[in-house]
Design a protein around this motif. Structure first.
Motif, PDB file in Angstrom:
ATOM      1  N   LYS A  43      55.940  47.980  29.232  1.00  0.00           N
ATOM      2  CA  LYS A  43      55.908  47.885  30.697  1.00  0.00           C
ATOM      3  C   LYS A  43      54.955  46.783  31.140  1.00  0.00           C
ATOM      4  O   LYS A  43      54.089  46.345  30.395  1.00  0.00           O
ATOM      5  N   GLU A  44      55.137  46.374  32.376  1.00  0.00           N
ATOM      6  CA  GLU A  44      54.260  45.354  32.938  1.00  0.00           C
ATOM      7  C   GLU A  44      52.909  45.970  33.309  1.00  0.00           C
ATOM      8  O   GLU A  44      52.796  47.178  33.546  1.00  0.00           O
ATOM      9  N   ARG A  45      51.907  45.107  33.369  1.00  0.00           N
ATOM     10  CA  ARG A  45      50.597  45.551  33.799  1.00  0.00           C
ATOM     11  C   ARG A  45      50.674  45.968  35.266  1.00  0.00           C
ATOM     12  O   ARG A  45      51.238  45.253  36.101  1.00  0.00           O
ATOM     13  N   GLU A  46      50.130  47.131  35.578  1.00  0.00           N
ATOM     14  CA  GLU A  46      50.217  47.623  36.948  1.00  0.00           C
ATOM     15  C   GLU A  46      48.840  47.951  37.514  1.00  0.00           C
ATOM     16  O   GLU A  46      47.922  48.359  36.798  1.00  0.00           O
ATOM     17  N   PHE A  47      48.745  47.788  38.809  1.00  0.00           N
ATOM     18  CA  PHE A  47      47.522  48.053  39.549  1.00  0.00           C
ATOM     19  C   PHE A  47      47.218  49.540  39.558  1.00  0.00           C
ATOM     20  O   PHE A  47      48.111  50.371  39.717  1.00  0.00           O
ATOM     21  N   VAL A  48      45.926  49.869  39.398  1.00  0.00           N
ATOM     22  CA  VAL A  48      45.485  51.257  39.481  1.00  0.00           C
ATOM     23  C   VAL A  48      44.564  51.452  40.678  1.00  0.00           C
ATOM     24  O   VAL A  48      44.809  52.303  41.538  1.00  0.00           O
ATOM     25  N   ALA A  49      43.494  50.651  40.742  1.00  0.00           N
ATOM     26  CA  ALA A  49      42.516  50.814  41.809  1.00  0.00           C
ATOM     27  C   ALA A  49      41.683  49.548  41.930  1.00  0.00           C
ATOM     28  O   ALA A  49      41.574  48.772  40.981  1.00  0.00           O
ATOM     29  N   ALA A  50      41.083  49.358  43.112  1.00  0.00           N
ATOM     30  CA  ALA A  50      40.196  48.225  43.341  1.00  0.00           C
ATOM     31  C   ALA A  50      39.049  48.658  44.228  1.00  0.00           C
ATOM     32  O   ALA A  50      39.173  49.616  45.002  1.00  0.00           O
ATOM     33  N   ILE A  51      37.938  47.935  44.095  1.00  0.00           N
ATOM     34  CA  ILE A  51      36.752  48.225  44.904  1.00  0.00           C
ATOM     35  C   ILE A  51      36.147  46.904  45.348  1.00  0.00           C
ATOM     36  O   ILE A  51      36.078  45.947  44.573  1.00  0.00           O
ATOM     37  N   SER A  52      35.719  46.854  46.590  1.00  0.00           N
ATOM     38  CA  SER A  52      35.125  45.635  47.122  1.00  0.00           C
ATOM     39  C   SER A  52      33.753  45.405  46.514  1.00  0.00           C
ATOM     40  O   SER A  52      33.158  46.303  45.907  1.00  0.00           O
ATOM     41  N   TRP A  53      33.228  44.205  46.717  1.00  0.00           N
ATOM     42  CA  TRP A  53      31.954  43.852  46.109  1.00  0.00           C
ATOM     43  C   TRP A  53      30.833  44.787  46.545  1.00  0.00           C
ATOM     44  O   TRP A  53      29.939  45.094  45.771  1.00  0.00           O
ATOM     45  N   SER A  54      30.907  45.284  47.777  1.00  0.00           N
ATOM     46  CA  SER A  54      29.855  46.159  48.300  1.00  0.00           C
ATOM     47  C   SER A  54      30.085  47.613  47.932  1.00  0.00           C
ATOM     48  O   SER A  54      29.173  48.438  48.072  1.00  0.00           O
ATOM     49  N   GLY A  55      31.290  47.927  47.500  1.00  0.00           N
ATOM     50  CA  GLY A  55      31.639  49.306  47.225  1.00  0.00           C
ATOM     51  C   GLY A  55      32.161  50.057  48.428  1.00  0.00           C
ATOM     52  O   GLY A  55      32.583  51.209  48.309  1.00  0.00           O
ATOM     53  N   GLU A  56      32.179  49.410  49.581  1.00  0.00           N
ATOM     54  CA  GLU A  56      32.581  50.104  50.800  1.00  0.00           C
ATOM     55  C   GLU A  56      34.094  50.184  50.961  1.00  0.00           C
ATOM     56  O   GLU A  56      34.603  51.027  51.702  1.00  0.00           O
ATOM     57  N   GLY A  57      34.803  49.283  50.306  1.00  0.00           N
ATOM     58  CA  GLY A  57      36.253  49.292  50.404  1.00  0.00           C
ATOM     59  C   GLY A  57      36.891  49.631  49.076  1.00  0.00           C
ATOM     60  O   GLY A  57      36.486  49.119  48.031  1.00  0.00           O
ATOM     61  N   THR A  58      37.871  50.542  49.102  1.00  0.00           N
ATOM     62  CA  THR A  58      38.592  50.905  47.894  1.00  0.00           C
ATOM     63  C   THR A  58      40.089  50.940  48.177  1.00  0.00           C
ATOM     64  O   THR A  58      40.512  51.113  49.326  1.00  0.00           O
TER      65      THR A  58
END
Length: 121
Positions: A43-58
């Motif tokens: 399968k292709e690589r898929e997105f799971v989660a992301a977090i902003s540099w400050s941690g305030e955005g996910t």
């Protein structure tokens, strides 16, 4: 040059939990948005989660929302992925990535080698 090293993968039964860690070295990642992706065999690589540099955005993929939590500790130069209520379909190699945002792996410039997560039914 930032190097990313993942750890914490393993074999777990369905319904169990794992906590993945991504340790950065070479330079600070405190100004980097960071993400987790996964790739299952064939399968292709898929997105799971992301977090902003400050941690305030996910941001989370719909398939893991409510079960996984991404966090970071800039003082430790690390990012984490708490995975709860694991399902067999979560089985994959999990990669930490930095320097991008969103669901497109091509937007991220730095990658770790990955850690294997296997969920048995």
């Amino acid at each position: 040059q930032v190097q990313l090293v993942e750890s914490g993968g393993g074999l777990v039964q369905a319904g169990g939990s794992l906590r993945l860690s991504c340790a950065a070295s070479g330079r600070t990642i405190s100004s980097y948005n960071m993400g987790w992706f996964r790739q299952a065999p064939g399968k292709e690589r898929e997105f799971v989660a992301a977090i902003s540099w400050s941690g305030e955005g996910t941001s989370y993929a719909d398939s893991v929302k409510g079960r996984f939590i991404i966090s970071r500790d800039n003082a430790k130069n690390a990012v984490y992925l708490q995975m709860n209520s694991l399902k067999p379909e979560d089985t994959a190699v999990y990669h930490c990535a930095g320097g991008g945002w969103g669901t497109d792996p091509g937007k991220y410039g730095v990658w770790g080698q990955g850690t294997q997560v296997t969920v048995s039914s």
